[in-house]
Design a protein around this motif. Structure first.
Motif, PDB file in Angstrom:
ATOM      1  N   THR A 167      89.205  -8.817  35.195  1.00  0.00           N
ATOM      2  CA  THR A 167      89.326  -8.511  33.769  1.00  0.00           C
ATOM      3  C   THR A 167      90.183  -7.260  33.608  1.00  0.00           C
ATOM      4  OG1 THR A 167      87.455  -6.983  33.534  1.00  0.00           O
ATOM      5  CG2 THR A 167      86.956  -9.353  33.516  1.00  0.00           C
ATOM      6  N   GLU A 168      90.414  -6.882  32.363  1.00  0.00           N
ATOM      7  CA  GLU A 168      91.149  -5.654  32.064  1.00  0.00           C
ATOM      8  C   GLU A 168      90.197  -4.495  31.749  1.00  0.00           C
ATOM      9  OE1 GLU A 168      94.434  -5.181  32.365  1.00  0.00           O
ATOM     10  OE2 GLU A 168      94.436  -7.214  33.197  1.00  0.00           O
ATOM     11  N   ILE A 169      88.934  -4.635  32.160  1.00  0.00           N
ATOM     12  CA  ILE A 169      87.945  -3.574  31.981  1.00  0.00           C
ATOM     13  C   ILE A 169      87.854  -2.789  33.290  1.00  0.00           C
ATOM     14  CG2 ILE A 169      85.557  -3.023  31.401  1.00  0.00           C
ATOM     15  CD1 ILE A 169      85.405  -5.790  30.008  1.00  0.00           C
ATOM     16  N   GLN A 170      88.190  -1.510  33.235  1.00  0.00           N
ATOM     17  CA  GLN A 170      88.186  -0.675  34.429  1.00  0.00           C
ATOM     18  C   GLN A 170      86.919   0.190  34.471  1.00  0.00           C
ATOM     19  OE1 GLN A 170      91.877   1.134  35.730  1.00  0.00           O
ATOM     20  NE2 GLN A 170      93.017   0.057  34.113  1.00  0.00           N
ATOM     21  N   ILE A 171      86.359   0.311  35.659  1.00  0.00           N
ATOM     22  CA  ILE A 171      85.080   1.002  35.848  1.00  0.00           C
ATOM     23  C   ILE A 171      85.275   2.188  36.778  1.00  0.00           C
ATOM     24  CG2 ILE A 171      82.665   0.746  36.526  1.00  0.00           C
ATOM     25  CD1 ILE A 171      83.432  -1.157  34.305  1.00  0.00           C
ATOM     26  N   SER A 172      84.757   3.348  36.384  1.00  0.00           N
ATOM     27  CA  SER A 172      84.875   4.545  37.213  1.00  0.00           C
ATOM     28  C   SER A 172      83.561   5.312  37.260  1.00  0.00           C
ATOM     29  CB  SER A 172      85.961   5.483  36.669  1.00  0.00           C
ATOM     30  OG  SER A 172      87.236   4.888  36.700  1.00  0.00           O
ATOM     31  N   LEU A 173      83.347   5.989  38.373  1.00  0.00           N
ATOM     32  CA  LEU A 173      82.239   6.935  38.536  1.00  0.00           C
ATOM     33  C   LEU A 173      82.802   8.342  38.656  1.00  0.00           C
ATOM     34  CD1 LEU A 173      80.183   4.975  41.188  1.00  0.00           C
ATOM     35  CD2 LEU A 173      79.154   5.905  39.126  1.00  0.00           C
ATOM     36  N   ILE A 174      82.207   9.289  37.947  1.00  0.00           N
ATOM     37  CA  ILE A 174      82.500  10.702  38.146  1.00  0.00           C
ATOM     38  C   ILE A 174      81.286  11.320  38.831  1.00  0.00           C
ATOM     39  CG2 ILE A 174      82.995  12.910  37.025  1.00  0.00           C
ATOM     40  CD1 ILE A 174      84.392  11.413  34.808  1.00  0.00           C
ATOM     41  N   GLU A 175      81.537  12.098  39.895  1.00  0.00           N
ATOM     42  CA  GLU A 175      80.437  12.613  40.701  1.00  0.00           C
ATOM     43  C   GLU A 175      80.512  14.137  40.787  1.00  0.00           C
ATOM     44  OE1 GLU A 175      80.037   8.751  43.634  1.00  0.00           O
ATOM     45  OE2 GLU A 175      81.687  10.161  43.936  1.00  0.00           O
ATOM     46  N   LEU A 230      86.044  17.078  32.434  1.00  0.00           N
ATOM     47  CA  LEU A 230      87.013  16.571  31.457  1.00  0.00           C
ATOM     48  C   LEU A 230      88.302  16.141  32.136  1.00  0.00           C
ATOM     49  CD1 LEU A 230      87.911  16.141  28.473  1.00  0.00           C
ATOM     50  CD2 LEU A 230      88.775  18.503  28.540  1.00  0.00           C
ATOM     51  N   LYS A 231      88.766  16.909  33.094  1.00  0.00           N
ATOM     52  CA  LYS A 231      90.011  16.581  33.792  1.00  0.00           C
ATOM     53  C   LYS A 231      89.928  15.190  34.424  1.00  0.00           C
ATOM     54  CE  LYS A 231      93.082  18.240  37.461  1.00  0.00           C
ATOM     55  NZ  LYS A 231      93.304  19.293  38.493  1.00  0.00           N
ATOM     56  N   SER A 232      88.814  14.917  35.098  1.00  0.00           N
ATOM     57  CA  SER A 232      88.631  13.595  35.713  1.00  0.00           C
ATOM     58  C   SER A 232      88.461  12.516  34.651  1.00  0.00           C
ATOM     59  CB  SER A 232      87.416  13.616  36.642  1.00  0.00           C
ATOM     60  OG  SER A 232      87.641  14.469  37.737  1.00  0.00           O
ATOM     61  N   LEU A 233      87.757  12.842  33.583  1.00  0.00           N
ATOM     62  CA  LEU A 233      87.541  11.878  32.514  1.00  0.00           C
ATOM     63  C   LEU A 233      88.864  11.459  31.885  1.00  0.00           C
ATOM     64  CD1 LEU A 233      85.733  10.278  30.580  1.00  0.00           C
ATOM     65  CD2 LEU A 233      85.436  12.375  29.236  1.00  0.00           C
ATOM     66  N   LYS A 243      90.743   5.602  38.982  1.00  0.00           N
ATOM     67  CA  LYS A 243      90.109   5.622  40.299  1.00  0.00           C
ATOM     68  C   LYS A 243      88.674   5.095  40.201  1.00  0.00           C
ATOM     69  CE  LYS A 243      92.551   9.794  41.838  1.00  0.00           C
ATOM     70  NZ  LYS A 243      92.375  11.197  42.319  1.00  0.00           N
ATOM     71  N   PRO A 244      88.199   4.430  41.240  1.00  0.00           N
ATOM     72  CA  PRO A 244      86.791   4.011  41.241  1.00  0.00           C
ATOM     73  C   PRO A 244      85.837   5.206  41.249  1.00  0.00           C
ATOM     74  CG  PRO A 244      88.033   2.794  42.893  1.00  0.00           C
ATOM     75  CD  PRO A 244      88.919   3.909  42.419  1.00  0.00           C
ATOM     76  N   ARG A 245      86.263   6.321  41.916  1.00  0.00           N
ATOM     77  CA  ARG A 245      85.417   7.504  42.036  1.00  0.00           C
ATOM     78  C   ARG A 245      86.230   8.765  41.846  1.00  0.00           C
ATOM     79  NH1 ARG A 245      82.107   4.245  44.753  1.00  0.00           N
ATOM     80  NH2 ARG A 245      79.896   4.828  44.859  1.00  0.00           N
ATOM     81  N   TYR A 246      85.596   9.735  41.197  1.00  0.00           N
ATOM     82  CA  TYR A 246      86.196  11.058  41.026  1.00  0.00           C
ATOM     83  C   TYR A 246      85.202  12.098  41.525  1.00  0.00           C
ATOM     84  CZ  TYR A 246      89.590   8.834  37.873  1.00  0.00           C
ATOM     85  OH  TYR A 246      90.578   8.039  37.333  1.00  0.00           O
ATOM     86  N   TYR A 247      85.555  12.819  42.584  1.00  0.00           N
ATOM     87  CA  TYR A 247      84.738  13.934  43.043  1.00  0.00           C
ATOM     88  C   TYR A 247      85.067  15.159  42.197  1.00  0.00           C
ATOM     89  CZ  TYR A 247      83.342  11.590  47.431  1.00  0.00           C
ATOM     90  OH  TYR A 247      82.799  10.736  48.373  1.00  0.00           O
TER      91      TYR A 247
END
Length: 275
Positions: A167-175, A230-233, A243-247
């Motif tokens: 799909t065109e829905i992208q999923i990310s985690l911020i950690e 905020l920067k990662s968001l 990205k799938p993940r943002y540290y």
């Protein structure tokens, strides 16, 4: 047309900061808070704000409906952020306290996310960003309820990303690791409400934990401001391929690396020193 985003947990800290900054950036921001007085306060700051209690199904559906009325039925992004930490040793946690931790930190996010996916499939695109924690990567003692909720969130989010691949829905985690917020103050409330300190075998450790939570002047080492999140968001919202993940913060990078190279026993020794 401005991109629209719904952000949960906006009464203070990361949620409030990101809502204000994205609003200034030109987004159509709909912030949400659990308490009506916080909703009124955010509206007085010039933000769209709805009441949304992540522990209440009716409130989740009502809040999303109100948000969609503001955004004309479209929603470009969801930033799940509203959460709290329930301290206490696993053996001292009342099951109801653990259940409540999951209700707010996981089940409410799941219910809201599933409703938002229905909207995004019709568009047919969107971004869903989950604000997790370094404690979704590694565990610290006396944070079992929060550890468990974030580990579960990471597993659920990774699965969702796989399922929405076509799909065109992208999923990310911020950690994030430690971020300036009211997290410690809210954790202290949950701690004193649900943990019987005096009769516990962990009493001495609890007293030290209580002193740490009550400290107003000594932030944890490597604590950053909410601008780091905020920067990662912004990258997760605006990059062509999120990205799938943002540290976020040094501890997340450190423990993410150490988890890959150390044995479980060696990592346990290190984490026990971090309590």
């Amino acid at each position: 047309m401005s991109k629209s985003i719904l952000i949960t947990g906006c009464s203070s800290g990361i949620g409030l900061y990101c809502a204000q900054e994205l609003h200034a950036r030109g987004y159509l921001v709909v912030a949400s808070c659990r308490q009506l007085d916080d909703v009124a306060r955010l509206k007085s700051l010039g933000l769209h704000c709805v009441q949304l209690d992540l522990a209440c199904t009716q409130s989740i559906h009502k809040g999303l409906k109100e948000a969609l009325s503001i955004t004309n039925g479209q929603l470009d992004a969801l930033f799940n952020n509203g959460a709290y930490g329930q301290p206490g040793a696993v053996e001292d946690l009342p099951t109801d306290a653990l259940r409540q931790q999951f209700e707010v930190n996981l089940f409410g996010w799941h219910e809201l996310t599933c409703q938002v996916i229905k909207v995004m499939r019709k568009q047919p695109s969107g971004r869903i960003i989950q604000n997790s924690s370094v404690l979704g990567l590694v565990c610290l003692p006396y944070r079992g309820a929060y550890n468990a909720s974030k580990f579960a969130l990471e597993g659920l989010t990774d699965t969702l990303r796989l399922e929405l691949k076509n799909t065109e829905i992208q999923i990310s985690l911020i950690e994030p690791g430690p971020i300036e917020s009211k997290f410690r103050a809210n954790a202290l409330i949950a701690f004193t409400k649900n943990i019987d300190i005096e009769s516990s075998s962990h009493k001495q450790n609890y007293l030290a934990q209580q002193q740490r939570l009550e400290s107003q002047t000594k932030p944890q080492p490597f604590t950053l401001g909410p601008e780091a999140v905020l920067k990662s968001l912004i990258h997760a919202l605006e990059s062509k391929r999120a990205k799938p993940r943002y540290y976020v913060t040094f501890p997340t990078y450190l423990f993410g690396y150490l988890k890959r190279i150390l044995s479980t026993r060696m990592l346990d020794r290190l984490l026990n020193k971090s309590k």
